[in-house]
Scaffold this motif. Structure first.
Motif, PDB file in Angstrom:
ATOM      1  N   ALA A 263       8.765   3.549   1.119  1.00  0.00           N
ATOM      2  CA  ALA A 263       9.613   3.890   2.266  1.00  0.00           C
ATOM      3  C   ALA A 263       8.927   4.979   3.085  1.00  0.00           C
ATOM      4  N   LEU A 264       9.380   5.140   4.310  1.00  0.00           N
ATOM      5  CA  LEU A 264       8.922   6.259   5.139  1.00  0.00           C
ATOM      6  C   LEU A 264       9.631   7.557   4.768  1.00  0.00           C
ATOM      7  N   SER A 450      11.471   0.703   3.963  1.00  0.00           N
ATOM      8  CA  SER A 450      10.455   0.191   3.043  1.00  0.00           C
ATOM      9  C   SER A 450       9.033   0.490   3.482  1.00  0.00           C
ATOM     10  N   GLY A 451       8.865   1.263   4.567  1.00  0.00           N
ATOM     11  CA  GLY A 451       7.518   1.489   5.062  1.00  0.00           C
ATOM     12  C   GLY A 451       6.940   0.180   5.580  1.00  0.00           C
ATOM     13  N   ALA A 532      -1.632   2.608  -2.397  1.00  0.00           N
ATOM     14  CA  ALA A 532      -0.842   2.805  -3.617  1.00  0.00           C
ATOM     15  C   ALA A 532       0.037   4.045  -3.505  1.00  0.00           C
ATOM     16  N   ILE A 533      -0.502   5.102  -2.909  1.00  0.00           N
ATOM     17  CA  ILE A 533       0.288   6.328  -2.709  1.00  0.00           C
ATOM     18  C   ILE A 533       1.431   6.067  -1.736  1.00  0.00           C
ATOM     19  N   CYS A 534       1.131   5.401  -0.638  1.00  0.00           N
ATOM     20  CA  CYS A 534       2.175   5.101   0.354  1.00  0.00           C
ATOM     21  C   CYS A 534       3.274   4.225  -0.237  1.00  0.00           C
ATOM     22  N   LEU A 535       2.876   3.308  -1.109  1.00  0.00           N
ATOM     23  CA  LEU A 535       3.835   2.358  -1.675  1.00  0.00           C
ATOM     24  C   LEU A 535       4.678   2.953  -2.804  1.00  0.00           C
TER      25      LEU A 535
END
Length: 679
Positions: A263-264, A450-451, A532-535
């Motif tokens: 997510a954002l 959810s980004g 991976a970090i963003c997710l």
């Protein structure tokens, strides 16, 4: 049923009793032989050299629990409703488990006589080195799951501790469990809205209640089963991920992405607090879920859902197994040489596109989904939606049709048995819970919650090389589309489960993408780490909040061995209806009694007329007219009225003056805070 029979168990803090353990082991063994009989392909056609042990083992537990628990429930209903037994679970467990044990003995005996192994594990473990690594991973995963389950819900010294982020959902669930372990809830009612039918899927709660009846302490039963079925689903998610992408690490990463959401939210939280100069303080002290979209701060999208809606994991276990079984259909349909429109035309206008491949498989899949509808209806609907997507791209469409008809027919029969009137009210409802329901608003909402996870699926579609992979990706989006276009209940917020089902299966493709990047050059490796970090960043922070807001000082407590709970369990029956304050989780709900109106949101979201009952309850508690009170109590078939000192109902002060003039006092707590009158 009296609480006394459980008092010694609770008081001594003993948790695992052998009858409950035997029940679960018998379920797993029975499920194993059922799969061996109806799903022999589970041990054949293994071109990928998969360790299908991770399919058959969780599926065996899920199928065994599904079949045996339905048999126990049906037999208990018969013994209570038809034969009038006061101990229906004693008879039903004895008969069903005895029959299951006999069937197991006969099958295993025949295996020995025919020179076969008792368990054909050798065929299920083809890659031994990988199997050892998988075993370590799943063992660590189970330890993690059982730890977090007990962290948010446990019993100590006769007191139930339930964390702040989960107790609201546990209130109706534990009440339903206790209605089976301490009462005889047949025909089944909804404890927070007694005297009516049951509009809520309840079989998972029946399972836990039955395990408590068999001697397993409530928290052990709830946490152990919850951890096992969620582990089982994650095993299947891993296996599907490995099969679809061809990479074991993609299966592992899919599990991680499932637990820690994208997510954002967290990045916006960091930026806003950084600008205000409160970043370190906010990170150190915040105990609430962060959210900038509608209801996101409920924990609507994070791992907390699988902690408080534990029956969802069981539904996903059954659904994932059925989906795994149909992967070969998709692979075959997408494996034809035709391209473009010609290929799509052949998928509808050819004999092969429609001719069934395995009627037995189709019937068995429909049976499993249909029987799971009162375990978790959302998971079943989500599974059928995904299978509908599969059918578009597959040959053997008649198999899908048979599965759907069987599942819908069984679900329909169950609703006719348990529910008066319509089970759901399907209607077109665009935009889910959004205030801005424009297409732009929907896309922006998906990006915030959810980004790039959902919107980026369009990029993944073109990145995927195989037609079958693209077909699966599109199919996994069907529940998401359903959530934004349809409503089945008064509270459309519950559609979030369909979105989470899509999310869960789509993790496979993001995991595959990240793993593929990591196997390339340095820049791609750095990009993989960044993705991976963003997710996972928001999900990791959500998990920190789960730990904080369910830790010491952040737990609701209920005394399980209280005299009030014991009196209610011993003196009230499932045919009684008690008027109470709008309790959520309390000593009253833990007696498993049928309340006239508990906390209204639970019943309202399930489709009950809570507004009508609330007005009548308020009248009984507040008016001075004795005739009006008598008339309402008789009309609503209320047999007991509970009054608590200083109570209010729907915001109005209550008085017991009229009630005590009419009805005799039958119970009063030692501190005189609560009094119960019999009508």
């Amino acid at each position: 049923m009296s609480l006394t029979s459980y008092g010694s168990i609770i008081a001594k803090d003993k948790g695992v009793h052998m009858p409950g353990v035997i029940y679960l082991l018998l379920c797993a063994a029975f499920g194993w032989i059922v799969l061996d009989g109806f799903y022999p392909y589970a041990e054949k056609k293994n071109k990928e050299a998969e360790n299908r042990f991770w399919v058959v083992m969780p599926a065996s537990l899920g199928v065994g629990i599904l079949l045996i628990t339905w048999a126990v429930y049906g037999t208990a209903w018969f013994f209570y409703a038809v034969l009038g037994s006061e101990k229906p679970l004693m008879w039903s467990n004895g008969i069903v488990l005895g029959c299951a044990g006999l069937i197991l003995a006969v099958v295993l005996g025949l295996r020995i006589c025919r020179g076969r192994r008792l368990l054909e594990c050798r065929k299920l473990i083809l890659h031994k080195k990988l199997f050892r690594k998988e075993s370590l991973f799943f063992t660590a995963l189970f330890v993690f799951l059982i730890w977090i389950m007990f962290y948010v819900f446990y019993i100590r010294d006769g007191v139930l501790y339930s964390g702040f982020t989960v107790y609201g959902d546990y209130a109706p669930h534990t009440a339903m469990m206790r209605s089976f372990s301490m009462q005889n809830n047949y025909p089944t009612q909804y404890p927070h809205f007694g005297g009516e039918d049951v509009k809520y899927h309840f079989m998972f709660q029946f399972l836990i209640g039955n395990l408590e009846y068999l001697g397993m302490r409530l928290d052990f039963a709830y946490n152990l089963v919850s951890a096992l079925v969620l582990l089982g689903f994650l095993m299947l998610l891993y296996t599907i991920g490995k099969k679809v992408t061809g990479r074991a690490w993609a299966g592992v990463l899919a599990v991680i992405f499932f637990i820690f959401r994208s997510a954002l939210t967290f990045f916006r939280f960091l930026w806003e607090n950084f600008k205000n100069g409160t970043l370190l303080k906010a990170l150190a002290e915040n105990t609430a879920f962060i959210g900038y979209t509608e209801n996101e701060n409920w924990g609507l999208w994070n791992f907390n859902v699988y902690l408080n809606q534990r029956h969802l994991a069981f539904g996903l276990l059954i659904t994932a197994f059925v989906i795994w079984g149909y992967l070969d259909w998709v692979e075959a349909g997408c494996g034809h040489q035709e391209k473009g429109l010609l290929w799509m035309k052949k998928r509808f206008f050819s004999m092969e596109a429609w001719k069934y491949k395995s009627v037995e498989h189709a019937l068995a899949a429909g049976l499993l989904l249909g029987l799971a509808s009162f375990w978790n209806g959302a998971a079943v609907i989500g599974g059928l939606l995904i299978l509908m997507g599969f059918a578009f791209f597959s040959d053997g469409k008649l198999d899908y049709l048979i599965t759907a008809i069987m599942a819908v027919l069984l679900s329909f029969l169950q609703t006719k048995i348990f529910i008066r009137g319509s089970a759901v009210k399907a209607s077109f409802y665009w935009g889910f819970i959004l205030e801005d329901k424009s297409l732009k608003g929907v896309l922006w909402y998906l990006f915030q919650m959810s980004g790039f996870f959902f919107l980026g699926a369009a990029i993944l579609f073109f990145w995927l090389k195989k037609r079958s992979q693209r077909a699966l990706l599109v199919s996994f989006l069907f529940p998401l589309v359903f959530a934004f276009t349809m409503s089945l209940t008064p509270d459309v917020t519950v559609n979030h489960k369909y979105i989470m089902i899509s999310y869960g299966f789509l993790t496979i493709f993001w995991a595959g993408f990240v793993v593929s990047l990591f196997s390339k050059k340095r820049f791609q490796k750095m990009l993989a780490v960044f993705l991976a970090i963003c997710l996972t960043a928001t999900g990791v922070y959500d998990f920190v909040i789960i730990l904080r807001n369910n830790g010491p000082g952040h737990r609701v407590t209920v005394r399980l061995d209280s005299p009030l709970t014991e009196w209610l369990a011993e003196n009230l029956h499932s045919s009684d209806l008690i008027l109470t304050p709008e309790y959520s989780i309390s000593e009253v709900t833990m007696a498993g009694v049928m309340m006239y109106l508990g906390w209204p949101y639970y019943a309202w979201s399930a489709g009950y007329d809570t507004y009508g009952r609330a007005e009548k309850a308020k009248t009984i508690y507040t008016v001075q007219d004795e005739n009006q009170v008598r008339s309402l109590v008789q009309q609503e078939k209320i047999t007991y009225i509970l009054f608590e000192e200083g109570m209010t109902f729907e915001g109005e002060n209550c008085s017991e003056d009229t009630i005590k003039k009419i009805y005799p006092l039958v119970y009063e707590t030692e501190d005189r805070r609560i009094r119960i009158y019999e009508t």
